[in-house]
Design a protein around this motif. Structure first.
Motif, short mmCIF file in Angstrom:
data_model
loop_
_atom_site.label_atom_id
_atom_site.label_comp_id
_atom_site.label_asym_id
_atom_site.label_seq_id
_atom_site.Cartn_x
_atom_site.Cartn_y
_atom_site.Cartn_z
N ARG A 179 47.46 55.35 29.40
CA ARG A 179 46.58 53.87 29.03
C ARG A 179 46.40 53.16 30.17
NH1 ARG A 179 49.50 52.99 24.72
NH2 ARG A 179 50.13 51.01 25.71
N ALA A 180 46.91 52.75 30.77
CA ALA A 180 47.19 51.87 31.62
C ALA A 180 46.29 52.13 33.12
CB ALA A 180 48.66 51.53 32.34
N THR A 181 46.85 53.42 33.20
CA THR A 181 45.61 53.60 34.51
C THR A 181 44.01 53.76 34.25
OG1 THR A 181 45.80 56.30 34.25
CG2 THR A 181 47.34 54.21 35.70
N GLU A 182 44.08 54.13 32.68
CA GLU A 182 42.48 54.02 32.59
C GLU A 182 41.78 52.45 32.63
OE1 GLU A 182 42.79 56.36 28.73
OE2 GLU A 182 42.56 58.63 29.63
N ARG A 183 42.48 51.60 32.34
CA ARG A 183 42.44 50.68 32.02
C ARG A 183 41.81 50.04 32.98
NH1 ARG A 183 45.34 47.66 27.32
NH2 ARG A 183 44.84 49.01 25.62
N ILE A 184 42.43 50.77 34.21
CA ILE A 184 42.60 49.59 35.09
C ILE A 184 41.64 50.52 36.54
CG2 ILE A 184 44.05 49.12 38.12
CD1 ILE A 184 46.44 48.93 36.13
N HIS B 189 38.57 51.58 34.71
CA HIS B 189 37.37 50.75 34.47
C HIS B 189 37.05 49.95 34.94
CE1 HIS B 189 34.37 51.54 31.43
NE2 HIS B 189 35.22 49.69 31.19
N SER B 190 37.56 48.50 35.44
CA SER B 190 37.68 47.57 35.94
C SER B 190 38.07 47.56 37.70
CB SER B 190 38.00 46.47 34.80
OG SER B 190 39.52 46.64 35.54
N ALA C 96 41.92 40.55 31.19
CA ALA C 96 40.82 40.08 31.26
C ALA C 96 40.64 39.00 31.15
CB ALA C 96 40.07 40.27 29.37
N GLN D 253 53.66 47.48 29.65
CA GLN D 253 52.83 47.45 30.49
C GLN D 253 53.69 48.38 32.33
OE1 GLN D 253 50.57 44.00 31.50
NE2 GLN D 253 49.41 44.00 29.75
#
Length: 434
Positions: free
Chosen positions: A178-183, A185-186, A217, A275
């Motif tokens: 989940r953390a790597t996908e969010r990072i 992505h941005s 964010a 996290q």
């Protein structure tokens, strides 16, 4: 207004609390008792299910006593779990055990049934008996007993080190993905760096603590508002002493309010898994090295935990982790630089202490070699130098611990079972990767 960090700490307290959900169950029990007493004069209720005042009082009194006893029983189990976790597992595991939803559901059901039965007792009079409420108390007791059996079955099976390792490993993998996908992505371009044209404002921590999480964010929005780049100089899981630089603000515009920035980074007394997927790996390693201690001397448990560390490292190796992340705003401009944990850090954490404490254990050395050979055979080429370095360290450790050539050769044989499996006939560790 409460800061993001304060809300995060409050949420962590709620997740780890063993009394908030039971308290809600207690209040719901009182409300349900009032409702049952209010509809009890319904004509549709069959006469065969009506109770005398004496019988109703006896039933509800028995329910009250039973729920108090069951609550004490569950608390006793909790004390035993704490003793086992601190003695044979890892104290760090307790932070995850506190969050178990089944345990909170059991406590809430018992507390709610107790409050329900106790509230109905005061509604019983010689000429007025809450028949519906008494019948529902029997249903509540039945539900409580079923939950108790499920609770006992779960914890008698899940208190084994290998079961806990599986639980912790899966949770860590979930957080990592989940953390790597969010990072990613941005993320901005990996080579981006803060501008050195303007001044650098150092935002210091007012209190000490471990970095538990940060609001990416919120930090990006703050950087956009002040037209700067924020650099979080410590990674999640680091302890930050009071007065230490927590964030650097790079840019020409006036620096953002330090209190607002520090309010977006949560500090606490210990690490959390929110996290910090490496915290899960830390727990796995703790369980393994505790099994290798002279007081326990259970290398087979360490080998079983290495199975889950093996899975975790394969997930990390494919997840695209880096030692540094540059996050961008909506226009693609770098706004936040975050220190990460690279592949070498995860690999070192996963195998170093187990290699050191298990250097004299034949099956631990064999299982470690099989783990590293599997990583060599499956991971991308950029991950392999660190794996080869760990193999060299394992060879050196085996050379020091085993002086007899035959035993040294046995210790250098990869075996996914530690002992009893061995290398398959004709099978050699893969070296196809450059």
């Amino acid at each position: 207004m409460m800061s993001w960090a304060a809300r995060f700490r409050l949420l962590q307290h709620i997740k780890a609390s063993l009394w908030i959900i039971p308290l809600i169950g207690l209040l719901l029990g009182v409300l349900l008792a009032e409702w049952a007493a209010g509809v009890d004069d319904a004509a549709w209720w069959p006469d065969s299910w009506r109770y005398s005042a004496t019988t109703a009082s006896s039933v509800l009194s028995s329910v009250v006593g039973a729920m108090v006893a069951l609550l004490g029983f569950v608390v006793t189990i909790g004390v035993l779990v704490v003793q086992q976790a601190t003695g044979t597992l890892s104290p760090r595991y307790m932070r995850l055990w506190y969050r178990d939803r089944l345990q909170k559901a059991v406590l809430a059901t018992f507390a709610g049934t107790f409050a329900y039965a106790f509230s109905l007792l005061r509604r019983i009079e010689s000429d007025s008996v809450p028949d519906l409420g008494v019948a529902l108390s029997g249903l509540a007791v039945s539900v409580s007993l079923v939950l108790l059996l499920i609770y006992l079955n779960r914890f008698t099976h899940n208190l084994r080190p290998v079961a806990i390792a599986d639980l912790v490993g899966r949770l860590g993998q979930k957080v990592l993905i989940r953390a790597t996908e969010r990072i990613h992505h941005s993320s901005a371009h990996e080579e981006a760096s803060p501008s050195s044209a303007g001044p650098v404002a150092l935002i210091r921590s007012e209190r000490g603590g471990v970095i538990q999480a940060f609001d990416a964010a919120g930090l990006i929005a703050t950087a956009v508002r002040h037209d700067c780049v924020l650099v979080l100089v410590h990674q999640v899981g680091d302890f930050v002493p009071p007065g230490t630089t927590l964030v650097e603000a790079h840019g020409r515009a006036p620096a953002p309010d330090p209190r607002r920035v520090t309010g977006l980074v949560a500090l606490g007394t210990e690490r959390t898994i929110e996290q910090d997927p490496a915290f899960a790996l830390r727990v796995l390693v703790d369980i393994a090295i505790r099994a290798l201690s002279p007081a326990v001397n259970d290398p087979t448990t360490a080998v079983q935990v290495l199975n889950h560390i093996d899975t975790f490292l394969h997930v990390v190796g494919r997840a695209g982790v880096h030692g540094r992340y540059v996050l961008a705003d909506g226009e693609g401009r770098p706004r936040l630089v975050v220190e990460g944990r690279g592949w070498e850090n995860y690999l070192e954490l996963g195998v170093t202490e187990i290699r050191e404490y298990g250097a004299t254990s034949l099956q631990v050395c064999r299982r470690l070699r099989a783990l590293l050979d599997d990583l060599l055979a499956t991971l991308p080429a950029e991950r392999l130098p660190a794996v080869r370095a760990e193999l060299a360290l394992l060879d050196a450790s085996v050379h020091r611990a085993f002086t007899d050539p035959a035993r040294r050769a046995a210790a250098r044989t990869p075996d996914r079972q530690g002992l009893g499996g061995g290398a398959r006939a004709g099978e050699e560790p893969s070296r196809r990767w450059p």
